[in-house]
Design an enzyme around this catalytic site. Structure first.
Site, PDB file in Angstrom:
ATOM      1  CG  HIS A   1     -91.521  35.705  17.462  1.00  0.00           C
ATOM      2  ND1 HIS A   1     -92.325  34.711  18.000  1.00  0.00           N
ATOM      3  CD2 HIS A   1     -91.896  36.861  18.073  1.00  0.00           C
ATOM      4  CE1 HIS A   1     -93.145  35.249  18.897  1.00  0.00           C
ATOM      5  NE2 HIS A   1     -92.914  36.554  18.955  1.00  0.00           N
TER       6      HIS A   1
ATOM      7  CG  MET B   1     -99.063  40.328  21.341  1.00  0.00           C
ATOM      8  SD  MET B   1     -97.424  41.068  21.384  1.00  0.00           S
ATOM      9  CE  MET B   1     -96.834  40.532  19.775  1.00  0.00           C
TER      10      MET B   1
ATOM     11  CG  ASP C   1     -91.925  36.883  22.802  1.00  0.00           C
ATOM     12  OD1 ASP C   1     -90.936  37.634  22.717  1.00  0.00           O
ATOM     13  OD2 ASP C   1     -92.966  37.040  22.126  1.00  0.00           O
TER      14      ASP C   1
HETATM   15  C1  DX5 Z   1     -93.055  41.773  22.761  1.00  0.00           C
HETATM   16  C2  DX5 Z   1     -92.870  40.800  21.617  1.00  0.00           C
HETATM   17  C3  DX5 Z   1     -91.528  40.204  21.566  1.00  0.00           C
HETATM   18  C4  DX5 Z   1     -90.386  41.169  21.382  1.00  0.00           C
HETATM   19  C5  DX5 Z   1     -89.165  40.552  22.011  1.00  0.00           C
HETATM   20  O1  DX5 Z   1     -94.406  42.110  22.858  1.00  0.00           O
HETATM   21  O2  DX5 Z   1     -93.798  39.747  21.732  1.00  0.00           O
HETATM   22  O3  DX5 Z   1     -91.479  39.175  20.592  1.00  0.00           O
HETATM   23  O4  DX5 Z   1     -90.115  41.471  20.053  1.00  0.00           O
HETATM   24  O5  DX5 Z   1     -88.125  41.480  21.981  1.00  0.00           O
HETATM   25  P1  DX5 Z   1     -86.837  41.339  22.897  1.00  0.00           P
HETATM   26  O6  DX5 Z   1     -86.190  40.023  22.565  1.00  0.00           O
HETATM   27  O7  DX5 Z   1     -86.009  42.488  22.480  1.00  0.00           O
HETATM   28  O8  DX5 Z   1     -87.281  41.400  24.332  1.00  0.00           O
HETATM   29 ZN    ZN Z   2     -93.578  38.009  20.360  1.00  0.00          ZN
END
Ligand code: DX5
Ligand code: ZN
Length: 228
Positions: free
Chosen positions: A37, A72, A180
């Site tokens: 990812h 994003m 996510d």
């Molecule tokens: C946040 C990202 C996630 C993030 C998740 O904006 O989209 O993919 O890396 O990280 P964890 O698993 O640490 O919450």
């Molecule tokens: Zn993400």
């Protein structure tokens, strides 16, 4: 429940050591990751900046597992083609952005699919999943954020757990549902029981002493929660 899609564990490279990216990628691939990812942030849609097309292309050059790219960004129309050049498995952008230009968002989703990549839409915890209705036919994956997009290491928000049910029962969506944010051994079961099949895990995988054991434990917990 609707068709059961395979369980996918997708470590988020946002939690990797960026000075050793190729090693980190090989480490989680060898540890059993299904997808990688990649979190692309533009400093506008979210208050953080991460990686762009050159880094995604470099990752594509060394990765053995499919890339799951999460944009994003405010302007996927300009940048999606540059990410598609890396031939990711999934390319998602945000529903919040799509709703500003719905006709063009549909066209973009179709052009992603025409390029051989699975089109996805992501939505933040405060977005009504029903707003996805106009795009359901053009989307193969819905990325339900269980934290507000922008940073790794945040706490899981259980209030999003009803969204997969709405997607299936009210919108008739039968594609993959990914979650996510804050996914780990204590939360993945609830996500799986709610109908999620693809699980992004940054901190939970990269901070683990034994990444192979952690990915196996995540997979097992998801499997048990959805009944085998
Ligand atoms: C946040 C990202 C996630 C993030 C998740 O904006 O989209 O993919 O890396 O990280 P964890 O698993 O640490 O919450
Ligand atoms: Zn993400």
């Amino acid at each position: 429940m609707a068709s059961l899609h395979p369980i996918r564990i997708a470590p988020s490279l946002l939690a990797a050591d960026f000075t050793r990216l190729a090693e980190e990628i090989a480490s989680v691939e060898d540890a059993g990751a299904d997808w990688l990812h990649l979190d692309v942030m533009d400093g506008h849609f979210v208050p953080n900046l991460t990686i762009g097309p050159p880094v995604v292309a470099a990752i594509a050059g060394v990765a053995r597992k499919p890339l799951d790219v999460h944009l994003m960004i405010e302007d996927p129309w300009t940048y999606a083609p540059r990410f598609l050049a890396a031939k990711p498995h999934v390319l998602s952008f945000h529903l919040e952005v799509a709703l500003r230009r719905p006709g063009e968002a549909t066209q973009l989703l179709r052009s992603i699919r025409a390029a051989g990549t699975r089109p996805g839409l992501a939505l933040n915890p405060d977005q009504d999943v029903r707003a996805l209705a106009p795009f359901v036919a053009d989307v193969e994956l819905v990325l339900v954020m269980s934290v507000f997009a922008g940073f790794g290491g945040q706490r899981f928000m259980p209030e999003v757990l009803d969204k997969p049910r709405v997607l299936r029962d009210e919108l008739g969506f039968d594609g993959e549902i990914e979650m996510d944010g804050g996914i780990g051994p204590d939360t993945i079961g609830r996500a799986a029981a709610a109908g999620v099949n693809a699980f992004v895990a940054g901190t939970a995988v990269f901070a683990a002493q034994d990444r192979r054991a952690r990915i196996a434990a995540l997979r097992q917990a998801a499997r048990e929660a959805r009944g085998g």
